[in-house]
Enzyme design. Structure first.
Site, PDB file in Angstrom:
ATOM      1  N   GLU A  55     -19.264  20.642  11.899  1.00 59.65           N
ATOM      2  CA  GLU A  55     -19.650  21.895  12.043  1.00 59.65           C
ATOM      3  C   GLU A  55     -20.989  21.984  12.768  1.00 59.65           C
ATOM      4  OE1 GLU A  55     -17.521  22.246   7.929  1.00 59.65           O
ATOM      5  OE2 GLU A  55     -18.373  20.702   9.389  1.00 59.65           O
ATOM      6  N   THR A 164      12.499  -9.498   1.915  1.00 57.71           N
ATOM      7  CA  THR A 164      11.305  -9.575   2.315  1.00 57.71           C
ATOM      8  C   THR A 164      10.717 -11.176   2.382  1.00 57.71           C
ATOM      9  OG1 THR A 164      10.225  -9.490   0.151  1.00 57.71           O
ATOM     10  CG2 THR A 164      10.579  -7.657   1.198  1.00 57.71           C
ATOM     11  N   LEU A 207      -6.018 -11.118   5.695  1.00 59.25           N
ATOM     12  CA  LEU A 207      -6.114  -9.855   5.039  1.00 59.25           C
ATOM     13  C   LEU A 207      -7.068  -8.834   5.526  1.00 59.25           C
ATOM     14  CD1 LEU A 207      -3.962  -9.384   2.788  1.00 59.25           C
ATOM     15  CD2 LEU A 207      -5.975  -9.099   1.120  1.00 59.25           C
TER      16      LEU A 207
END
Length: 364
Positions: A55, A164, A207
Site C-alpha cells: 500500500e 520412490t 538440499l
C-alpha cells in the site's frame, strides 16, 4: 457487489503480489493497485520484510492522485505497529475513499481491525473479491497464523507404480531433468526444506536451490533422532542448517555446531523427534511454507501425524516393481474406511513426467 473493473484491478494486484513469492517471507505476499476515475494511478507490492508494504509503495506512486481513489489490496491493510508503521494511517491520510480487499488478515493483531478503522474514517470497505486466489498465494502465512504451524508440502518423485527408490535406497534419478528443475522452483518458494537422516545416508543431498535462480536459500531442516549425520554431509557445506534430534549427545552436538549447524532437541516418548512440536517451532521462527523431500519412513510419519497439507508428486513413465520402496511407510489397513483421502488439484505434464498436486484432507 463487484463489477468487471473491480475484478480486473484485483487480478492485477494479485499479479503484483506474486512478485514477492520468493522474497516476502515471513510476511505475506501482498499487492496493491490504486485507481481514480477509472485510471490506475499507483501500484505496489511487498518485496521483503522491513521494506515498505504494498500500500505504501502504491500510495507513493499515486501521490496526490490517491485522494478520492479506490485502493485494491490482496490482504487487509495492517493496523498495528510491526517492523513498519500501520498502512491504515497512510491510506486514511492519503484520502482514499474506497478500499476493496481480497481477504481479511488472519493475523490476530489485525483480523478485521484494519477494516473497522477504515470504516470509522468514512472509507467504504468491501472484502472477499478473489479471496480463494489470495489465500492460495499466502497459504503458508494463513496456516501459520490460524493453526500455529507452517503449510507442509511434500514432494515425491516416483515411478508410475508409486515406487520412490530401489530396495537399496538408490533413487537418482527416477524423474527427468525438467521435473527436477520444477521441483527446485517449489523449493525456492519455501521457507525451509526438510528431510530425514535416511535420505542423507542414501543420497547425500545438498538440499539447496540450484536449478532456478533465487534471491535466497531456504533453511535446511534435518530430522535425525540419534544424531547420525556425517560431518562430511553435503548439506553442511553451505547455508543455514537446523538438526532436530532426540538424544542429548554433547559431543555430537558440539561437532555439528562447529560445522555451523544448530541442533534442536525435541524427543518424544518413543525416542524419536516430536514432529508436531518441530512444526510448531518452525512456525515460532516465522516459517510459512515447509517443503519436504524425504524417504518413505519420514513421509509416513509426517502423514500419520496429520502434518502433511499438500502432495507434490512427479510420476515417471517407468515401473520399478514390488520390491522397490513406496511413497509412505504406513501401518497396514484392515478396512478401506481407514484410507487417507486427498483432493486432486493440478495435473500437468512436466517434460516426460506427470506432476500431480493434491491436498490432504485429514491434515490437522
Amino acid at each position: 457487489m463487484f463489477n468487471p473493473a473491480d475484478h480486473q484491478h484485483m487480478a492485477e494486484a494479485l499479479r503484483l503480489a506474486e512478485k514477492g513469492l520468493y522474497t516476502a517471507t515471513p510476511n505475506p505476499r501482498v499487492g496493491c493497485v490504486i485507481v481514480r476515475d477509472g485510471e490506475v494511478v499507483g501500484t505496489g507490492w511487498h518485496e521483503k520484510t522491513g521494506g515498505p508494504h504494498a500500500e505504501i509503495v502504491a500510495l507513493r506512486a499515486a501521490g496526490e492522485r490517491a485522494r478520492g481513489a479506490t485502493a485494491y489490496v490482496t490482504l487487509e491493510p495492517c493496523s498495528h505497529h510491526g517492523r513498519t508503521p500501520p498502512c491504515i494511517d497512510a491510506l486514511i491520510e492519503a484520502g482514499i475513499t474506497r478500499l476493496v480487499a481480497a481477504m481479511q488478515d488472519p493475523n490476530p493483531k489485525v483480523a478485521g481491525s484494519g477494516f473497522d478503522r477504515l470504516r470509522a474514517a468514512g472509507i467504504a470497505v468491501e472484502s472477499g473479491l478473489m479471496q480463494d486466489e489470495a489465500q492460495a498465494l499466502n497459504v503458508g502465512f494463513v496456516s501459520r497464523m490460524r493453526r500455529g504451524r507452517p503449510w507442509v508440502r511434500m514432494k515425491i518423485a516416483a515411478s508410475l507404480d508409486g515406487r520412490t527408490a530401489l530396495a537399496n535406497g538408490r533413487s537418482q534419478w527416477i524423474t527427468g531433468p525438467e521435473a527436477r528443475r520444477d521441483g527446485h522452483a517449489w523449493r525456492a518458494r519455501a521457507c525451509a526444506v526438510l528431510t530425514g537422516i535416511g535420505t542423507v545416508r542414501d543420497d547425500d543431498p545438498q538440499l539447496n536451490v540450484r536449478e532456478v535462480q533465487t534471491p535466497r536459500q531456504p533453511l535446511k531442516v534435518l530430522v535425525d533422532s540419534r544424531l547420525q549425520l556425517p560431518l562430511s554431509a553435503k548439506l553442511l557445506e553451505g547455508g543455514r542448517v537446523l538438526v532436530a534430534a532426540a538424544v542429548e549427545d554433547k559431543a555430537g552436538i558440539a561437532a555439528l555446531q562447529d560445522r555451523g549447524a544448530e541442533v534442536l532437541l525435541l524427543p518424544n516418548a518413543s525416542g524419536k523427534v516430536e514432529l508436531t512440536e518441530l512444526m510448531r517451532e518452525l512456525a515460532r521462527r516465522e516459517l510459512n511454507e515447509v517443503h519436504v523431500e524425504a524417504g518413505f519412513k519420514l513421509n509416513g510419519s509426517l502423514l500419520s501425524a496429520g502434518l502433511v497439507d499438500e502432495l507434490l508428486i512427479y510420476l515417471a513413465p517407468s515401473i520399478l516393481g514390488h520390491g522397490a520402496r513406496g511413497m509412505f511407510d504406513l501401518p497396514e489397513l484392515e478396512d478401506l474406511a481407514q484410507k487417507r483421502l486427498v483432493q486432486f488439484g493440478q495435473v500437468q505434464t512436466i517434460g516426460s513426467d506427470l506432476r500431480v498436486l493434491a491436498r490432504v484432507l485429514n491434515a490437522i
